[in-house]
Motif scaffolding. Structure first.
Motif, PDB file in Angstrom:
ATOM      1  N   THR A   1       0.829  -1.203   0.000  1.00  0.00           N
ATOM      2  CA  THR A   1       0.000   0.000   0.000  1.00  0.00           C
ATOM      3  C   THR A   1       0.861   1.250   0.000  1.00  0.00           C
ATOM      4  O   THR A   1       0.572   2.229  -0.714  1.00  0.00           O
ATOM      5  CB  THR A   1      -0.932   0.001   1.229  1.00  0.00           C
ATOM      6  OG1 THR A   1      -1.752  -1.167   1.188  1.00  0.00           O
ATOM      7  CG2 THR A   1      -1.827   1.238   1.233  1.00  0.00           C
ATOM      8  N   MET A   2       1.932   1.241   0.765  1.00  0.00           N
ATOM      9  CA  MET A   2       2.842   2.384   0.783  1.00  0.00           C
ATOM     10  C   MET A   2       3.483   2.587  -0.582  1.00  0.00           C
ATOM     11  O   MET A   2       3.636   3.726  -1.055  1.00  0.00           O
ATOM     12  CB  MET A   2       3.907   2.178   1.871  1.00  0.00           C
ATOM     13  CG  MET A   2       3.328   2.189   3.276  1.00  0.00           C
ATOM     14  SD  MET A   2       4.528   1.789   4.570  1.00  0.00           S
ATOM     15  CE  MET A   2       5.520   3.259   4.570  1.00  0.00           C
ATOM     16  N   LEU A   3       3.833   1.498  -1.238  1.00  0.00           N
ATOM     17  CA  LEU A   3       4.411   1.592  -2.576  1.00  0.00           C
ATOM     18  C   LEU A   3       3.420   2.180  -3.568  1.00  0.00           C
ATOM     19  O   LEU A   3       3.789   2.962  -4.458  1.00  0.00           O
ATOM     20  CB  LEU A   3       4.859   0.203  -3.055  1.00  0.00           C
ATOM     21  CG  LEU A   3       6.285  -0.207  -2.703  1.00  0.00           C
ATOM     22  CD1 LEU A   3       6.522  -1.656  -3.102  1.00  0.00           C
ATOM     23  CD2 LEU A   3       7.291   0.706  -3.399  1.00  0.00           C
ATOM     24  N   LYS A   4       2.156   1.804  -3.434  1.00  0.00           N
ATOM     25  CA  LYS A   4       1.121   2.333  -4.326  1.00  0.00           C
ATOM     26  C   LYS A   4       1.045   3.851  -4.206  1.00  0.00           C
ATOM     27  O   LYS A   4       0.932   4.559  -5.212  1.00  0.00           O
ATOM     28  CB  LYS A   4      -0.224   1.688  -3.974  1.00  0.00           C
ATOM     29  CG  LYS A   4      -1.382   2.139  -4.851  1.00  0.00           C
ATOM     30  CD  LYS A   4      -2.611   1.267  -4.629  1.00  0.00           C
ATOM     31  CE  LYS A   4      -3.161   1.394  -3.228  1.00  0.00           C
ATOM     32  NZ  LYS A   4      -4.440   0.648  -3.056  1.00  0.00           N
ATOM     33  N   ILE A   5       1.137   4.349  -2.968  1.00  0.00           N
ATOM     34  CA  ILE A   5       1.091   5.802  -2.771  1.00  0.00           C
ATOM     35  C   ILE A   5       2.389   6.446  -3.251  1.00  0.00           C
ATOM     36  O   ILE A   5       2.381   7.553  -3.817  1.00  0.00           O
ATOM     37  CB  ILE A   5       0.817   6.132  -1.299  1.00  0.00           C
ATOM     38  CG1 ILE A   5      -0.527   5.554  -0.861  1.00  0.00           C
ATOM     39  CG2 ILE A   5       0.823   7.645  -1.071  1.00  0.00           C
ATOM     40  CD1 ILE A   5      -0.827   5.706   0.609  1.00  0.00           C
ATOM     41  N   GLN A   6       3.518   5.778  -3.048  1.00  0.00           N
ATOM     42  CA  GLN A   6       4.788   6.329  -3.519  1.00  0.00           C
ATOM     43  C   GLN A   6       4.771   6.518  -5.034  1.00  0.00           C
ATOM     44  O   GLN A   6       5.342   7.480  -5.559  1.00  0.00           O
ATOM     45  CB  GLN A   6       5.973   5.442  -3.099  1.00  0.00           C
ATOM     46  CG  GLN A   6       7.315   5.925  -3.650  1.00  0.00           C
ATOM     47  CD  GLN A   6       8.504   5.638  -2.759  1.00  0.00           C
ATOM     48  OE1 GLN A   6       8.651   6.246  -1.711  1.00  0.00           O
ATOM     49  NE2 GLN A   6       9.354   4.719  -3.181  1.00  0.00           N
ATOM     50  N   GLN A   7       4.110   5.608  -5.764  1.00  0.00           N
ATOM     51  CA  GLN A   7       4.021   5.732  -7.221  1.00  0.00           C
ATOM     52  C   GLN A   7       3.406   7.061  -7.629  1.00  0.00           C
ATOM     53  O   GLN A   7       3.775   7.635  -8.667  1.00  0.00           O
ATOM     54  CB  GLN A   7       3.170   4.597  -7.794  1.00  0.00           C
ATOM     55  CG  GLN A   7       3.837   3.238  -7.794  1.00  0.00           C
ATOM     56  CD  GLN A   7       2.909   2.160  -8.339  1.00  0.00           C
ATOM     57  OE1 GLN A   7       1.692   2.284  -8.284  1.00  0.00           O
ATOM     58  NE2 GLN A   7       3.495   1.106  -8.871  1.00  0.00           N
ATOM     59  N   TYR A   8       2.451   7.553  -6.826  1.00  0.00           N
ATOM     60  CA  TYR A   8       1.722   8.760  -7.179  1.00  0.00           C
ATOM     61  C   TYR A   8       2.196   9.986  -6.407  1.00  0.00           C
ATOM     62  O   TYR A   8       1.541  11.034  -6.435  1.00  0.00           O
ATOM     63  CB  TYR A   8       0.227   8.543  -6.937  1.00  0.00           C
ATOM     64  CG  TYR A   8      -0.374   7.485  -7.831  1.00  0.00           C
ATOM     65  CD1 TYR A   8      -0.566   7.726  -9.195  1.00  0.00           C
ATOM     66  CD2 TYR A   8      -0.710   6.234  -7.325  1.00  0.00           C
ATOM     67  CE1 TYR A   8      -1.097   6.751 -10.020  1.00  0.00           C
ATOM     68  CE2 TYR A   8      -1.237   5.254  -8.145  1.00  0.00           C
ATOM     69  CZ  TYR A   8      -1.437   5.513  -9.497  1.00  0.00           C
ATOM     70  OH  TYR A   8      -1.954   4.542 -10.318  1.00  0.00           O
TER      71      TYR A   8
END
Length: 369
Positions: free
Chosen positions: A247-254
């Motif tokens: 989930t943290m990676l998903k937010i880091q992408q954006y």
């Protein structure tokens, strides 16, 4: 407030530390004990690895989770420290980036986040930015992580317990016994446990201990900023349960997209560079200041990081004392920037021995005035 500005930004102020830095720019030859970063330089081996990465064309975006060699090296270290745990890891844009992503991934509006007072300045601001509610547990006068106080602060709205050891601004290290107890409390109440371990390598008395050893669901934030003086390079890492990390990676992408790729290659080299000599030197700096100031100030000797958090002398508030110190050319930070109380001030001993000597002399003079 300008009509275009989001209301969430009004829930916190800009860092008061920046105001002290602005004052520093106006003083001629100040005694600067305010800066929270090492006074030594990045080792040449790390610089060389980064320069080589730039010259060899490694200047594009990296994968969001970080370059594979660095991520693999960090994961191998994590697996060695926490055998049998199914942890995942990613490279963040500094530990501050890791903190932002942790809050955005786990804190809903109305959720409560527990942490000690005094606290790192970002904690309440980030919680409020997510719509959460900071719950500050008073740790004065010795700044101990007290498991009973932590558990007493838990309510049905509690989402997270945030611990920081060694701590900024106090330098105090939580005991293994207390960290074990808090790890158990988080598991018992099904509350997220976030451990900010950016000062883990600046540990002067005994061995560093992480609550992740006893709580496999703990989320740990660490990095290279403090240990290798790479504060401007923005390379940190986060490890924890796979679904949380995803989930943290998903937010880091954006948001951050990735940590700067050349700096990640430098960090990979940093993992092979021992900084123990610098840690030993900082232990001596700690010992010197504690010896000099203890007869004149009420203070707790820090077990790690590179900060002291003494009480202002007499009945003088911390902010008033800092103003008096700055008028004499000494830059320190008022404690109310890190706390609901205005009784203490922060000293950084990440400075040259000569600066520390001058600072100690002036602090003793101020205490006697």
């Amino acid at each position: 407030m300008h009509p275009w500005i989001a209301e969430r930004t009004a829930s916190f102020d800009s860092s008061g530390i920046r105001r002290v830095f602005d004052l520093a720019a106006k003083l001629k030859d100040p005694i600067n004990l305010s800066i929270g970063q090492p006074d030594f330089d990045v080792p040449d081996e790390i610089k060389d690895a980064t320069i080589e990465a730039i010259r060899s064309g490694r200047n594009a975006y990296s994968p969001t989770q970080g370059i594979a060699p660095l991520r693999d090296a960090v994961l191998a270290e994590v697996n060695e420290k926490y055998p049998g745990q199914d942890r995942d890891v990613f490279i963040s844009s500094g530990t501050s980036g890791g903190l932002v992503l942790s809050m955005l991934s786990m804190v809903n509006p109305g959720d409560e986040v527990i942490f000690l007072d005094p606290y790192f300045v970002m904690y309440p601001a980030l919680v409020r930015l997510c719509g959460g509610v900071p719950v500050m547990v008073d740790s004065y006068p010795d700044f101990r992580l007290d498991p009973e106080k932590i558990e007493a602060a838990i309510t049905p709205k509690t989402k997270m317990i945030l611990v920081n050891s060694p701590a900024n601004p106090t330098g105090v290290t939580a005991t293994e016994e207390d960290l074990k107890a808090v790890a158990a409390i988080a598991a018992k109440h099904n509350v997220a446990l976030l451990s900010d371990e950016i000062y883990s390598r600046f540990f002067y008395d005994g061995d560093f201990y992480s609550p992740a050893s006893d709580n496999p669901d703990a989320i740990v934030i660490d990095g290279f900023s403090k240990s290798h003086a790479m504060t401007g390079w923005r390379v940190g890492y986060v490890h924890g349960p796979r679904e949380v990390i995803a989930t943290m990676l998903k937010i880091q992408q954006y948001s951050f997209v990735c940590s700067p790729q050349p700096a990640q290659w430098g960090a990979l080299r940093a993992m092979e560079v021992s900084m123990q000599a610098n840690v030993d030197e900082y232990r001596k700096k700690r010992d010197y200041l504690v010896e000099q100031l203890s007869p004149h100030y009420e203070l707790t000797s820090p077990g790690g990081a590179f900060y002291l958090f003494p009480k202002a002398p007499g009945n003088e508030g911390g902010a008033a004392f800092v103003e008096r110190a700055i008028s004499q050319g000494l830059l320190i930070i008022p404690g109310n920037i890190f706390s609901q109380k205005d009784s203490h001030f922060r000293i950084s001993f990440a400075a040259s021995d000569e600066t520390l000597r001058r600072g100690a002399e002036l602090l003793i003079k101020l205490a006697k005035a």
